[in-house]
Scaffold this motif. Structure first.
Motif, PDB file in Angstrom:
ATOM      1  N   LYS A   1       1.483  -1.230   0.196  1.00  0.00           N
ATOM      2  CA  LYS A   1       0.141   0.298   0.695  1.00  0.00           C
ATOM      3  C   LYS A   1       0.464   1.065  -0.008  1.00  0.00           C
ATOM      4  CE  LYS A   1      -4.129   2.166   2.863  1.00  0.00           C
ATOM      5  NZ  LYS A   1      -4.887   2.250   3.774  1.00  0.00           N
ATOM      6  N   TYR A   2       1.778   1.145   0.606  1.00  0.00           N
ATOM      7  CA  TYR A   2       2.663   2.330   0.867  1.00  0.00           C
ATOM      8  C   TYR A   2       4.649   2.441   0.047  1.00  0.00           C
ATOM      9  CZ  TYR A   2      -0.461   3.202   3.938  1.00  0.00           C
ATOM     10  OH  TYR A   2      -1.955   3.416   5.230  1.00  0.00           O
ATOM     11  N   LEU A   3       4.132   3.755   0.012  1.00  0.00           N
ATOM     12  CA  LEU A   3       6.042   3.539  -0.759  1.00  0.00           C
ATOM     13  C   LEU A   3       6.806   3.316   0.292  1.00  0.00           C
ATOM     14  CD1 LEU A   3       7.722   4.357  -3.074  1.00  0.00           C
ATOM     15  CD2 LEU A   3       7.825   7.115  -1.388  1.00  0.00           C
ATOM     16  N   ALA A   4       6.709   4.051   1.727  1.00  0.00           N
ATOM     17  CA  ALA A   4       7.332   4.189   2.683  1.00  0.00           C
ATOM     18  C   ALA A   4       6.554   3.442   3.936  1.00  0.00           C
ATOM     19  CB  ALA A   4       8.775   4.655   3.144  1.00  0.00           C
ATOM     20  N   ASN A   5       7.423   3.087   5.024  1.00  0.00           N
ATOM     21  CA  ASN A   5       7.254   3.282   6.550  1.00  0.00           C
ATOM     22  C   ASN A   5       7.821   3.516   7.658  1.00  0.00           C
ATOM     23  OD1 ASN A   5       7.970   0.630   7.593  1.00  0.00           O
ATOM     24  ND2 ASN A   5       6.940  -0.180   6.163  1.00  0.00           N
ATOM     25  N   TYR A   6       7.566   3.956   8.601  1.00  0.00           N
ATOM     26  CA  TYR A   6       8.564   3.901   9.879  1.00  0.00           C
ATOM     27  C   TYR A   6       7.387   3.241  11.056  1.00  0.00           C
ATOM     28  CZ  TYR A   6      10.130   5.998  14.266  1.00  0.00           C
ATOM     29  OH  TYR A   6      11.057   6.046  15.439  1.00  0.00           O
ATOM     30  N   LEU A   7       8.218   2.347  11.534  1.00  0.00           N
ATOM     31  CA  LEU A   7       7.862   2.201  13.199  1.00  0.00           C
ATOM     32  C   LEU A   7       8.452   2.394  13.991  1.00  0.00           C
ATOM     33  CD1 LEU A   7       5.681  -1.224  10.890  1.00  0.00           C
ATOM     34  CD2 LEU A   7       4.850   1.063  10.736  1.00  0.00           C
ATOM     35  N   GLY A   8       8.366   3.173  14.468  1.00  0.00           N
ATOM     36  CA  GLY A   8       8.077   3.302  15.574  1.00  0.00           C
ATOM     37  C   GLY A   8       7.878   4.553  17.348  1.00  0.00           C
ATOM     38  N   ARG A   9       8.318   4.590  18.082  1.00  0.00           N
ATOM     39  CA  ARG A   9       8.050   5.495  18.837  1.00  0.00           C
ATOM     40  C   ARG A   9       9.042   6.942  18.714  1.00  0.00           C
ATOM     41  NH1 ARG A   9       8.937   2.730  24.095  1.00  0.00           N
ATOM     42  NH2 ARG A   9      10.782   2.149  22.537  1.00  0.00           N
ATOM     43  N   ALA A  10       8.770   8.474  18.718  1.00  0.00           N
ATOM     44  CA  ALA A  10       9.014   9.927  18.746  1.00  0.00           C
ATOM     45  C   ALA A  10      10.939   9.658  19.766  1.00  0.00           C
ATOM     46  CB  ALA A  10       8.218  10.439  18.544  1.00  0.00           C
ATOM     47  N   GLN A  11       9.997   9.310  20.824  1.00  0.00           N
ATOM     48  CA  GLN A  11      11.369   9.462  21.987  1.00  0.00           C
ATOM     49  C   GLN A  11      11.862  10.717  21.870  1.00  0.00           C
ATOM     50  OE1 GLN A  11      13.882   6.279  20.440  1.00  0.00           O
ATOM     51  NE2 GLN A  11      13.187   5.209  22.787  1.00  0.00           N
ATOM     52  N   GLY A  12      11.377  12.096  21.304  1.00  0.00           N
ATOM     53  CA  GLY A  12      11.607  13.005  21.210  1.00  0.00           C
ATOM     54  C   GLY A  12      12.913  13.619  20.228  1.00  0.00           C
ATOM     55  N   LYS A  13      13.421  12.357  18.728  1.00  0.00           N
ATOM     56  CA  LYS A  13      14.311  13.100  18.625  1.00  0.00           C
ATOM     57  C   LYS A  13      14.253  13.827  17.327  1.00  0.00           C
ATOM     58  CE  LYS A  13      16.530  10.357  21.434  1.00  0.00           C
ATOM     59  NZ  LYS A  13      17.699  11.027  22.755  1.00  0.00           N
ATOM     60  N   ALA A  14      14.804  14.156  16.766  1.00  0.00           N
ATOM     61  CA  ALA A  14      15.092  14.866  15.795  1.00  0.00           C
ATOM     62  C   ALA A  14      14.536  14.671  14.531  1.00  0.00           C
ATOM     63  CB  ALA A  14      15.935  16.153  15.698  1.00  0.00           C
ATOM     64  N   GLY A  15      14.981  13.381  13.972  1.00  0.00           N
ATOM     65  CA  GLY A  15      14.712  12.701  12.938  1.00  0.00           C
ATOM     66  C   GLY A  15      13.586  11.479  12.541  1.00  0.00           C
ATOM     67  N   ARG A  16      13.154  11.644  13.928  1.00  0.00           N
ATOM     68  CA  ARG A  16      11.956  10.564  13.994  1.00  0.00           C
ATOM     69  C   ARG A  16      10.491  11.192  13.861  1.00  0.00           C
ATOM     70  NH1 ARG A  16      12.718   5.732  17.978  1.00  0.00           N
ATOM     71  NH2 ARG A  16      14.512   4.526  17.135  1.00  0.00           N
ATOM     72  N   LEU A  17      11.070  12.461  14.600  1.00  0.00           N
ATOM     73  CA  LEU A  17       9.556  14.117  14.434  1.00  0.00           C
ATOM     74  C   LEU A  17       9.886  14.232  13.247  1.00  0.00           C
ATOM     75  CD1 LEU A  17      10.585  15.680  17.883  1.00  0.00           C
ATOM     76  CD2 LEU A  17       8.861  13.938  17.526  1.00  0.00           C
ATOM     77  N   LYS A  18      11.056  13.724  12.626  1.00  0.00           N
ATOM     78  CA  LYS A  18      10.803  14.463  10.815  1.00  0.00           C
ATOM     79  C   LYS A  18       9.864  13.898  10.462  1.00  0.00           C
ATOM     80  CE  LYS A  18      14.825  17.558  11.133  1.00  0.00           C
ATOM     81  NZ  LYS A  18      16.142  17.704  10.657  1.00  0.00           N
TER      82      LYS A  18
END
Length: 475
Positions: A247-264
């Motif tokens: 269904k998707y081109l890409a995914n990110y499965l995880g928590r943000a943990q306040g980390k800049a890259g994950r929040l982006k």
């Protein structure tokens, strides 16, 4: 660049650093060679001047047989060791510790007990393995940080072979991003020992890394057994989907943990929800995502994004291979296992963490499905190296770890050799080849940081200093 690899070229950007050229590599090797021989001129060793025929050390897997002898300490023979395995009350079980990222501590211990390389005679051992499930024990309340530290000190004080080598021939496993920092006094007691860890970079909570390129080994993360081993039905828990059905081109499965890259990435998913899946997953409580559901999410994209979290490594990188989703590493300082034999540029994509945005999705969209299939096929061939199985298997994480340990043993033998003889001269030259081999690996890992010879100088100076300190230190 060949036509088949054109898609790998990242879009031009004015901040992009120049790649390392062959000229840079030659210049770097000259720098390293000069540094090495200059420092060796000051060595107290007296070497034979006889002309000898030197064979290169067996650095590539498969060129020689495993000849290691590893002694595994029994819990009963050392007071306190059982606490590191099962906690102060002995209630933490092996089965409980097999789950999650820290399962590698249990699996490595278990497979070493079964290994043909195991010896029960300390006097013939090349290496000594110190079993510990301390990450799991800590997480389950079996020991607190102070107890862990004191128990390690107590255990080490009872090991005469540890004292004889300064700890160089002893192996410890630390299976999380914290690495050896789980043992607060690691720098005092086991800074010369071989550390097996998935983490080669410092975590955001530490000022320094406990990982040393010359002596330590990066190991694969612990992927769920249900995805690496086929059950009674002959299939894993979740099967990969054809690209056309994802269904998707890409995914990110995880928590943000306040980390800049994950929040982006989370913000990017809000802008492009039809391309990037980034659900608000629950990893605890009544709405906790089940194991099967997690992998069903993971398999529903062509690319699995693996950004940095508390530390540079992420288990998601390894998991993606078993749902045949191309991993995209968004962690600039990450180190991966067995980099001397596995070309990760052929089975994954690395993207700068400073450039998380629409251009990431544009780049991934530009890769045709036939190229994605080729990457997946290459990943399918090497993913067995992430599976924790017996070292007697031709391809397994334990097999890879054993080869890496055998390479480290050569280094220990070279360092600890004190005789002035023709054999020492041969070992001396082999050490020289070994250093250059390690430096080449280092340069490959840091190619994105290269800015001419000056860039290489910055990359190699600290590791060379680490190696010299490791060689000349007492013990």
């Amino acid at each position: 660049m060949s036509a088949s690899n054109k898609w790998r070229t990242m879009p031009p950007h004015h901040h992009q650093q120049p790649l390392c050229t062959r000229t840079h590599q030659i210049g770097a090797l000259l720098l390293v060679t000069t540094t090495f021989f200059f420092t060796r001129l000051l060595s107290p060793c007296t070497l034979s001047t006889s002309v000898v025929h030197v064979s290169h050390p067996q650095l590539q897997w498969g060129q020689s047989q495993l000849s290691l002898k590893i002694y595994v300490y029994e819990p009963e023979e050392i007071n306190g060791l059982n606490k590191l395995l099962h906690g102060r009350d002995g209630k933490v079980t092996e089965e409980a510790c097999l789950k999650g990222q820290w399962g590698t501590q249990v699996k490595i211990h278990k497979f070493l007990l079964q290994s043909k390389q195991r010896t029960r005679k300390k006097e013939e051992a090349d290496l000594f393995f110190v079993p510990s499930y301390v990450k799991c024990v800590r997480m389950m309340g079996g020991l607190n940080d102070k107890e862990i530290n004191n128990t390690y000190v107590q255990v080490i004080s009872q090991m005469p072979y540890f004292r004889l080598s300064g700890g160089r021939n002893h192996i410890f496993v630390f299976p999380s991003g914290a690495g050896a920092h789980l043992f607060k006094s690691w720098a005092t007691y086991i800074n010369r020992s071989i550390i097996l860890t998935p983490e080669g970079d410092r975590t955001d909570k530490r000022d320094t890394s406990a990982f040393n390129t010359w002596k330590d080994i990066i190991i694969p993360g612990n992927v769920d057994d249900g995805m690496t081993k086929t059950g009674a039905t002959g299939a894993t828990v979740v099967q990969p989907l054809p690209l056309s059905k994802r269904k998707y081109l890409a995914n990110y499965l995880g928590r943000a943990q306040g980390k800049a890259g994950r929040l982006k990435l989370i913000e990017l998913a809000k802008q492009f929800p039809e391309k990037l899946e980034c659900p608000d997953l629950k990893f605890s409580g009544p709405d906790k995502l089940a194991r099967k559901e997690y992998f069903e999410h993971l398999r529903n994209s062509k690319f699995c994004l693996a950004p940095r979290g508390e530390s540079s490594w992420t288990l998601r990188f390894y998991e993606s291979f078993f749902v045949e989703c191309v991993p995209v590493i968004i962690s600039d300082q990450t180190e991966l296992p067995f980099q001397n034999v596995i070309d990760y540029s052929q089975i994954s994509i690395k993207w700068p963490s400073s450039r998380i945005g629409p251009e990431l999705l544009q780049y991934l969209e530009s890769i045709p499905d036939e190229e994605i299939e080729k990457i997946i096929a290459r990943g399918r061939e090497v993913r067995c190296w992430w599976v924790y199985a017996s070292d007697s298997e031709p391809c397994s994480a334990m097999r890879g770890i054993m080869w890496e340990l055998q390479r480290k043993v050569l280094l220990i033998v070279i360092i600890c050799s004190n005789k002035s003889s023709e054999r020492d001269y041969l070992l001396y030259l082999e050490k020289y080849h070994l250093i250059l081999y390690e430096v080449l690996n280092l340069l490959n890992r840091n190619s994105s940081r290269c800015q001419g010879i000056a860039g290489f100088k910055d990359i190699v100076e600290e590791p060379i200093a680490e190696f010299e300190d490791y060689v000349t230190s007492p013990g």
